[in-house]
Every structure is written in structure tokens, then in C-alpha cells.
Design an enzyme around this catalytic site. Structure first.
Site, PDB file in Angstrom:
ATOM      1  N   GLY A  36      18.241  21.027  84.034  1.00 12.97           N
ATOM      2  CA  GLY A  36      18.775  21.064  83.109  1.00 12.97           C
ATOM      3  C   GLY A  36      19.230  22.886  83.239  1.00 12.97           C
ATOM      4  CB  ALA A  37      22.521  23.542  85.243  1.00 13.86           C
ATOM      5  N   GLY A  77      20.809  27.246  77.683  1.00 11.09           N
ATOM      6  CA  GLY A  77      19.871  27.792  78.466  1.00 11.09           C
ATOM      7  C   GLY A  77      19.009  27.334  79.786  1.00 11.09           C
ATOM      8  CB  CYS A  80      24.011  21.798  66.031  1.00  9.01           C
ATOM      9  SG  CYS A  80      25.228  23.002  66.678  1.00  9.01           S
ATOM     10  CB  CYS A  99      26.053  32.697  64.262  1.00  9.84           C
ATOM     11  SG  CYS A  99      23.985  32.024  65.155  1.00  9.84           S
TER      12      CYS A  99
END
Length: 433
Positions: free
Chosen positions: A8-9, A12, A159, A353
Site C-alpha cells: 500500500g502507498a 500510511g 471516518c 485534526c
């Protein structure tokens, strides 16, 4: 020499590869498996959807960056993980072996769990840049032919911040287009109350967000279960505390953006010992999988149980600060393993956040993210919008340059100048927290 692979890119996975390369040096190999070579800055997608950003401005070609850092890129993508063999089957039929694996796939978007939901059906999305680009056409159509709008998050979503952001950004964009007076807006959410955010609120997010919705003439429905979506109306049930349907409604709409529930991606889903029933990766306090100790995980793909029972299922978000702490702990722990030592680092799992409203916003800090907390702070103001723009520019620069600097703590302690966080940092340094 160990072969360390990051699957995964996204937010994270990319910084995970950077930190591993920095931590491990040239003594070990680092590789990234992802589909394509483009990194997209997901927090900018609401801006893309209303035309405030172009796709090219929020994307980075990772191939030259990774090559410069000595990180191998496998853009074929993963078809299936075979953990017993320490092997990833790639989409082109080839395989990639590993000594250590970090799963950072992010989620699969579960639009199919609700009839008529998602791009290609009757709603738009800002979850991916492709979706946001398509949403811009829908926004243009809304401006040309105004009508009822629905924004929010469905049952099982975890989310919620981007849903609030998009509602307020859309409100600002419609005001700029001078058609807001022709667009009734409703915020529909599975949260038990406005500002819950999957975290039982942070500071006064309930009061701040309710006030922001009222000021912008946006109605809301909480404890909402979306039953199905048709081209011109959304069928939603408000669920009572005992699980019964308190009220069923049909809401007219010409434009709807609701965040979906997440699940694990197909390449890792349904592997016994690796994932929970939803397909998220099981991990201990060191981000390590108990059944396959050479596998670590960071980001949204990590299994975190919900905070507690709510009338409608609500998940726990994995915020940027939390993900960054997972990444730093994982890089440290894999480095220790290559030296014959046991993992000892744990992620801090804090939340810092910035929720942009287009011309203002709300910031919140939760230390730790899951209550009870040492810091439980929220604030609002035009400065949040400015800070979010600065965050975007800084983070994209970080991705383009291949830097593994931990940004979120710097943001909290230096850029925003939050006194409470500074006090906590001083206490941590003194060993009293």
C-alpha cells in the site's frame, strides 16, 4: 539482508516506506507494492469536488521519489497475500517474497452494502481522487439546476470528519455561486449525536458542529440507517435506543455525498489469524500480527473495536496523528527485529485534526484518541482553514521529497501553538505523564 515490503502507498504506506529506508539504512531492502505509481492527498478531495483544486495539484508520482530513495516499486498491485509462504501474489502473476511485511492498504469502500449507493449509482464520493473529479461534474450540474442536497455518513462508517468538511465546503461553494438559497441541505449521519465523530466527541465538538450547522441552515438527522437510495430520494430510518425504527423518512435529493463503511481489501480479507470478520488486520500493541509475527500493519486497515454500543453501528476513525505514530513504532520494531531484538515500541494513538469549512473550521486534539483523555480540546476559527492549506502544501512537499519527518506532532506543538499540548509534552519529557 532482510527484504521488507510495504503493501500500500497511501498516507500510511508511503511514509512507512520512507521511515523504513531511513531506519534500516542500506543494509536491508525496502519495497512498495501498490496499484500504479500515483500518490493522492486524500484530505484535498473535498476541494477537488468543488473545483478549488485540480487533480494534478494533489498528486505525486512516486516512481522517481522511491527510486531516488533506493526503494523498489511494484506498481502491479497485490492480488493475494499468502502469509504462510511469506509471499505476495501480484496482479501480473508474479510473486514477491518478504522477510517482514507492513500492510498499509487502507480500506475497501463498501458501497455495495446499500442499494443504490456510491459512484456509478445515485451518490457521489470524495473518498478517492477519481471520485472527487467525477463529483465536480455533479457539482456543476447542481449549480446549474439547484435542488435538495444530502451529506453525511452511513451505518458502519468510521471516518466522519470529511463528511462535515464536505457539507461546509459545499455550503461555501454554493454561496460563492449565489445559489445556496435554492439548495436545502440535510446532514444525515449514523452518529448518536452531532460531533460524536466515532470518538464520543472531542472537547465541545458537539456544540461547535451543531452551531456551525445551524448557522449555515443545514438540518440534521442522527442515529440514521440508510436503507436504500433511489435517483430522486434517499430512504432513511431513525433508530431508537432499543434498536427499533423510531421514524422512517424519504428525503428528496438531486446531489448526495455520504461516506461509506469500510472493510479490508480483497488481497488480505478472510485469512484466518490475520484479519477480523470485516477484513481488518489484527495487531498487538506493537502493530504486530499475533498469528504471523513477521507481519505488521498501520493505518485504516488495522482492526480497532468500536468504542461502545450505539443504536446504529459507528466505527472508530484512524486519524493522521494515530497513523503516523503507528508508522514510527513499526519502523522501530522492524529495525529491532533485524538486529535480533524484540519489538518494544508502541504507537501513541493521539488525534490532532483540522476540519476545514472552506472559510473557517474546527481543530481538535485528543490525547489519547480513545477516552478517557489527558487532553480533550477543540476550537474553531478562520485560522483552521489557513492551517489546512499549509498542511496540504507541507505534506505534499514531504511526499515529493521522500522525507519521513513526523509532521503531526510538529503541527500540534509548533504551528498551531496549542498550549495544552505543550504542557503535556513538557510533562512527558519530565516523565510525569
Amino acid at each position: 539482508m532482510a527484504q521488507v515490503v510495504v503493501l500500500g502507498a497511501g498516507l500510511g504506506g508511503t511514509i512507512m516506506a520512507y521511515e523504513l529506508r531511513e531506519k534500516l539504512g542500506k543494509a536491508h531492502e525496502v519495497a512498495v507494492v501498490t496499484r500504479g505509481s500515483r500518490y493522492s492527498f486524500v484530505p484535498s478531495n473535498p476541494w477537488v469536488a468543488v473545483g478549488w483544486r485540480q487533480r494534478e495539484a494533489v498528486e505525486v508520482d512516486l516512481e522517481p521519489v522511491l527510486r531516488r530513495r533506493g526503494i523498489a516499486l511494484h506498481p502491479q498491485g497485490a492480488k493475494r497475500l499468502h502469509p504462510a509462504e511469506r509471499r505476495i501474489e501480484l496482479e501480473d502473476g508474479s510473486s514477491l517474497a518478504y522477510d517482514y511485511l507492513v500492510i498499509a492498504t487502507g480500506p475497501e469502500l463498501a458501497f455495495d452494502e446499500i442499494e443504490g449507493f456510491g459512484p456509478g449509482a445515485h451518490t457521489i464520493s470524495v473518498c478517492q481522487v477519481d471520485h472527487a473529479v467525477a463529483a465536480k461534474s455533479a457539482f456543476d450540474a447542481l449549480v446549474a439546476r439547484p435542488g435538495p442536497v444530502i451529506v453525511g455518513a452511513v451505518q458502519g462508517a468510521s471516518c466522519f470528519g470529511p463528511a462535515y468538511e464536505f457539507a461546509f465546503i459545499l455550503d461555501k461553494a454554493l454561496r460563492d455561486a449565489k445559489v445556496r438559497d435554492q439548495v436545502p441541505m440535510t446532514f444525515v449521519t449514523s452518529e448518536p449525536y452531532i460531533g460524536h465523530l466515532g470518538l464520543d466527541g472531542v472537547g465541545d465538538t458537539k456544540g461547535l458542529l451543531e452551531s456551525a450547522l445551524r448557522q449555515r441552515h443545514i438540518k440534521w438527522i442522527t442515529n440514521a440507517r440508510v436503507d436504500r437510495i433511489e435517483a430522486d430520494k434517499l430512504h432513511v430510518s431513525e433508530i431508537a435506543e432499543d434498536g427499533s425504527v423510531a421514524r422512517a423518512q424519504e428525503l428528496p435529493h438531486v446531489f448526495t455525498m455520504m461516506l461509506p463503511a469500510f472493510r479490508g481489501v480483497a488481497a488480505v480479507r478472510d485469512i484466518e489469524g490475520l484479519t477480523n470478520p470485516r477484513g481488518f488486520i489484527l495487531a498487538d500493541k506493537h502493530q504486530r500480527n499475533p498469528a504471523f509475527p513477521e507481519i505488521f500493519s498501520v493505518g485504516v486497515c488495522v482492526a480497532i473495536p468500536p468504542m461502545g454500543k450505539t443504536p446504529v453501528p459507528v466505527g472508530v476513525p484512524k486519524t493522521g496523528f494515530m497513523i503516523e505514530s503507528m508508522v514510527t513504532a513499526t519502523a522501530h520494531n522492524i529495525h529491532r527485529l533485524t538486529e535480533g531484538k524484540e519489538p518494544d515500541a508502541e504507537g501513541s494513538w493521539n488525534a490532532v485534526c483540522l476540519a476545514d469549512f472552506g472559510d473557517g473550521g474546527i481543530a481538535f486534539v485528543a490525547q489519547p484518541q480513545i477516552p478517557p483523555r489527558n487532553v480533550n480540546w477543540s476550537s474553531q476559527g478562520k485560522w483552521v482553514h489557513t492551517a489546512k492549506i499549509g498542511f496540504e502544501k507541507y505534506f505534499l512537499h514531504k511526499i515529493r521529497s521522500g522525507v519521513s519527518e513526523p509532521f503531526y506532532e510538529r503541527l500540534a506543538l509548533q504551528v498551531l501553538g496549542i498550549d495544552k499540548l505543550k504542557e503535556v509534552r513538557i510533562a512527558q519529557d519530565a516523565g510525569t505523564v
